[in-house]
Design an enzyme around this catalytic site. Structure first.
Site, PDB file in Angstrom:
ATOM      1  N   ASP A  50      70.185  62.287  31.611  1.00 39.53           N
ATOM      2  CA  ASP A  50      69.356  62.709  32.737  1.00 39.53           C
ATOM      3  C   ASP A  50      67.876  62.579  32.386  1.00 39.53           C
ATOM      4  O   ASP A  50      67.399  63.193  31.431  1.00 39.53           O
ATOM      5  CB  ASP A  50      69.683  64.162  33.090  1.00 39.53           C
ATOM      6  CG  ASP A  50      68.826  64.682  34.222  1.00 39.53           C
ATOM      7  OD1 ASP A  50      69.156  64.403  35.382  1.00 39.53           O
ATOM      8  OD2 ASP A  50      67.817  65.369  33.934  1.00 39.53           O
ATOM      9  N   TYR A  55      59.170  62.952  33.443  1.00 41.07           N
ATOM     10  CA  TYR A  55      59.441  63.193  32.021  1.00 41.07           C
ATOM     11  C   TYR A  55      58.724  62.171  31.143  1.00 41.07           C
ATOM     12  O   TYR A  55      58.578  62.375  29.935  1.00 41.07           O
ATOM     13  CB  TYR A  55      60.944  63.125  31.711  1.00 41.07           C
ATOM     14  CG  TYR A  55      61.810  64.150  32.400  1.00 41.07           C
ATOM     15  CD1 TYR A  55      61.266  65.175  33.170  1.00 41.07           C
ATOM     16  CD2 TYR A  55      63.194  64.085  32.282  1.00 41.07           C
ATOM     17  CE1 TYR A  55      62.082  66.095  33.799  1.00 41.07           C
ATOM     18  CE2 TYR A  55      64.017  65.005  32.911  1.00 41.07           C
ATOM     19  CZ  TYR A  55      63.450  66.009  33.675  1.00 41.07           C
ATOM     20  OH  TYR A  55      64.278  66.914  34.301  1.00 41.07           O
ATOM     21  N   LYS A  84      64.854  60.571  38.566  1.00 39.29           N
ATOM     22  CA  LYS A  84      64.337  61.289  39.738  1.00 39.29           C
ATOM     23  C   LYS A  84      62.963  60.782  40.148  1.00 39.29           C
ATOM     24  O   LYS A  84      62.156  60.393  39.305  1.00 39.29           O
ATOM     25  CB  LYS A  84      64.256  62.791  39.424  1.00 39.29           C
ATOM     26  CG  LYS A  84      65.511  63.378  38.800  1.00 39.29           C
ATOM     27  CD  LYS A  84      65.340  64.852  38.471  1.00 39.29           C
ATOM     28  CE  LYS A  84      66.377  65.312  37.483  1.00 39.29           C
ATOM     29  NZ  LYS A  84      66.119  64.846  36.107  1.00 39.29           N
ATOM     30  N   HIS A 116      63.179  64.612  43.326  1.00 41.35           N
ATOM     31  CA  HIS A 116      63.033  65.650  42.304  1.00 41.35           C
ATOM     32  C   HIS A 116      62.634  67.014  42.880  1.00 41.35           C
ATOM     33  O   HIS A 116      62.995  68.059  42.338  1.00 41.35           O
ATOM     34  CB  HIS A 116      61.979  65.203  41.283  1.00 41.35           C
ATOM     35  CG  HIS A 116      62.096  65.875  39.948  1.00 41.35           C
ATOM     36  ND1 HIS A 116      61.602  65.333  38.793  1.00 41.35           N
ATOM     37  CD2 HIS A 116      62.661  67.047  39.573  1.00 41.35           C
ATOM     38  CE1 HIS A 116      61.844  66.138  37.778  1.00 41.35           C
ATOM     39  NE2 HIS A 116      62.495  67.196  38.228  1.00 41.35           N
TER      40      HIS A 116
END
Length: 290
Positions: A50, A55, A84, A116
């Protein structure tokens, strides 16, 4: 093609199988940390990973998988990749944002791509452009799904109201809703909505950002069944049919967190854990977003 039939998984409304256990990669920023974590996870039997645009590790994750899958005798089709949409790309920027994720990962396609956040970065939660933007994002995801670039699409951090709004307007229903879930936050109403609509609820922050590892009830249950508190918290979700995404950069912890399928919590232990529910959120709250 679905991950191996030996991988415990859940059937999505797309017909695809999604592994019940995945590695969360939030805060895994250094390429060597991503590589080490992915290597340990593949060795421990994880088959889902994930990530997210925010990120800032999509490229590192994609590179690590391309390098490591052959080492473990696996192919791209053996793993399930989740990413996302960046909240800054909500609305008009959704196409560019999603294509950027595809490019960064460089794995041909993304198994599951999520909106997200129900709001848009830079807008106030009550701004009426939020529902317009997320509706536009969903149309974009539907288009990329039809092209086969996003095998499944879904949402993250949506409330019951956001879900009902989406279900009334979508052509393709979301396959997954990803949200915070642990014994202190059982999300009963939201999970009921997901069940009603045939949407898989997937958990993040199963350990309450680490705070629940020292909860007396969790520790007692763990001691009685000779497991770690983390294993107990993750198993609590799995026994309710909820896929989990524990995150760690520590290979030993990744291995321990993956040992979830060779024990069962008793009904009384499940009840004791669920009784901790007090609506406590450790992560950002989306309930104010219109």
């Amino acid at each position: 093609m679905a991950p191996s039939s030996t991988t415990p998984s859940v059937l999505l409304n797309t017909g695809a199988q999604m592994p019940l256990l995945g590695l969360g990669t939030y805060k895994l920023l250094a390429p060597e940390d991503v590589n080490r974590a992915v290597d340990a996870a593949l060795l421990a039997g994880y088959r889902a990973f994930d990530s997210a645009a925010v990120y800032q590790n999509e490229a590192d994750l994609g590179r690590a998988l391309r390098e490591l899958l052959p080492k473990h005798g696996l192919t791209r089709e053996d793993v399930f990749i989740i990413s996302k949409l960046d909240p800054k790309d909500q609305g008009e920027g959704a196409m560019e944002g999603a294509l950027q994720s595809l490019s960064q990962l460089d794995l041909g396609y993304i198994d599951l791509y999520l909106i997200h956040w129900p709001g848009t970065q830079g807008l106030e939660p009550a701004d009426q452009r939020n529902p317009v933007n997320r509706a536009q994002s969903w149309v974009t995801l539907e288009e990329l799904h039809a092209q086969g670039k996003l095998k499944a699409i879904g949402v993250s951090n949506y409330t019951p109201a956001h879900m009902k709004e989406l279900m009334q307007n979508c052509k393709i229903p979301p396959a997954v809703l990803q949200d915070e879930l642990h014994p202190q936050l059982c999300k009963t109403e939201l999970r009921s909505v997901c069940k009603e609509y045939g949407v898989c609820f997937q958990a993040y922050s199963s350990l309450g950002k680490g705070a629940l590892l020292t909860d007396p009830v969790v520790m007692e249950v763990a001691k009685n069944c000779e497991r770690t508190p983390a294993q107990v918290l993750l198993r609590w979700a799995l026994q309710q049919g909820v896929p989990v995404l524990p995150k760690s950069s520590n290979p030993d912890r990744i291995k321990d967190n993956g040992r979830l399928f060779d024990f069962t919590l008793s009904d009384s232990d499940m009840d004791r854990l669920s009784a901790l529910d007090c609506g406590h959120k450790y992560c950002r709250n989306a309930s104010q977003v219109v």
